[in-house]
Enzyme design. Structure first.
Site, short mmCIF file in Angstrom:
data_model
loop_
_atom_site.label_atom_id
_atom_site.label_comp_id
_atom_site.label_asym_id
_atom_site.label_seq_id
_atom_site.Cartn_x
_atom_site.Cartn_y
_atom_site.Cartn_z
N ARG A 21 0.81 -1.22 0.00
CA ARG A 21 0.00 0.00 0.00
C ARG A 21 0.84 1.27 0.00
O ARG A 21 0.47 2.27 -0.61
CB ARG A 21 -0.91 -0.02 1.25
CG ARG A 21 -1.65 1.27 1.53
CD ARG A 21 -2.38 1.16 2.87
NE ARG A 21 -1.48 0.82 3.96
CZ ARG A 21 -0.71 1.70 4.60
NH1 ARG A 21 -0.72 2.97 4.26
NH2 ARG A 21 0.07 1.30 5.58
N CYS A 146 -3.57 -3.49 12.68
CA CYS A 146 -2.54 -4.47 12.30
C CYS A 146 -2.54 -5.62 13.31
O CYS A 146 -2.58 -6.78 12.94
CB CYS A 146 -1.18 -3.81 12.23
SG CYS A 146 -1.02 -2.56 10.94
#
EC number: 2.1.1.45
Length: 264
Positions: A21, A146
């Site tokens: 990303r 995460c």
């Protein structure tokens, strides 16, 4: 913490090149697990200095249910600044999900409060779980979690924790996550009249950013030192009433810090 250095070396030896990303690129492996016996010391990486102040204040911030960086900034912590909007807000990230998970019927669930109640009343439960991965609110988060789920396990008077992390920045993020959830395990254990047992870290996409290759090589060249000890100076009546001065880390003698850019 030889386990952590082995983790870095495993990624270097077996990782594949992947895009990501951020546009930086990584060397990545899928799936890795590390185990740390909390009775043998506090698992704070010694082959570089870890900014413990940030670890502690971030955890206290999560436990407050806070999602604005003002509390962190007021205490000299800037690790979330890159993702915050102009008002300092990050959307419904970790703290909100831990303390105020929204249900379809309009109720909210304090997952941390429920967890502690279950540990005390039903310690053999296989449902001692907290999740930050609220699919219905991911698009509102500045950064989807995460470290997305953690589970506890009680045996012989000891409390152990397993963290599942979908995305693991091996150089910058993982040492921080290990320390944070090990500290959380100690705190919850004390609130439940248990002792801290083991911390297990489980990663999904485990990666080294291309901009961290030199730093990883430097760290791998260093010899790990003895683990420090965590001293908790006070036990408040609530998990949410700890403050920074309640914690001391003794005999922490790390190698110097290694700077590296954060992938945003």
């Amino acid at each position: 913490m030889k386990e952590y250095l082995n983790f870095l070396q495993f990624i270097l030896d077996h990782g594949v090149a992947k895009t990501d990303r951020t546009g930086i690129g990584t060397k990545s492996v899928f799936g890795y697990e590390m185990r740390f016996n909390l009775r043998e010391g506090f698992p704070l990486v010694t082959t570089k200095k870890i900014h413990l102040k940030s670890v502690i204040y971030e955890l206290l911030w999560f436990l407050r249910g806070d999602t604005n960086i003002q509390f962190l900034n007021d205490n000299g912590v800037t690790i979330w600044d890159e993702w915050a909007d102009e008002n300092g807000d990050l959307g419904p990230i970790y703290g909100k999900q831990w303390r105020r998970w929204h249900c379809p019927d309009g109720r909210t669930v304090d997952q941390m409060q429920r967890l502690i109640r279950e540990i005390k009343t039903n310690p053999d439960s296989r449902r001692l779980i907290v999740s930050a991965w609220n699919v219905g609110e991911l698009d509102q988060m500045a950064l989807p979690p995460c470290h997305l789920l953690f589970q506890f396990y009680v045996a012989d008077g000891f409390l152990s924790c397993k963290l599942t992390q979908r995305s693991a920045d091996a150089f910058l993020g993982v040492p921080f996550n290990i320390a944070s959830y090990s500290l959380l395990t100690h705190l919850i254990a004390r609130q439940c009249n248990l002792k801290a047992g083991e911390f297990i870290w489980s990663g999904g996409d485990c990666h080294i950013y291309n901009t961290h290759q030199d730093q990883v090589s430097t760290q791998l060249s260093r010899e790990p030192r003895a683990l420090p000890q965590l001293i908790i100076n006070r036990d408040p009546s609530s998990l949410y009433d700890y403050n920074f001065n309640d914690f001391s880390i003794v005999n922490y003698h790390p190698h110097p810090a290694i700077k590296a850019p954060v992938a945003v």
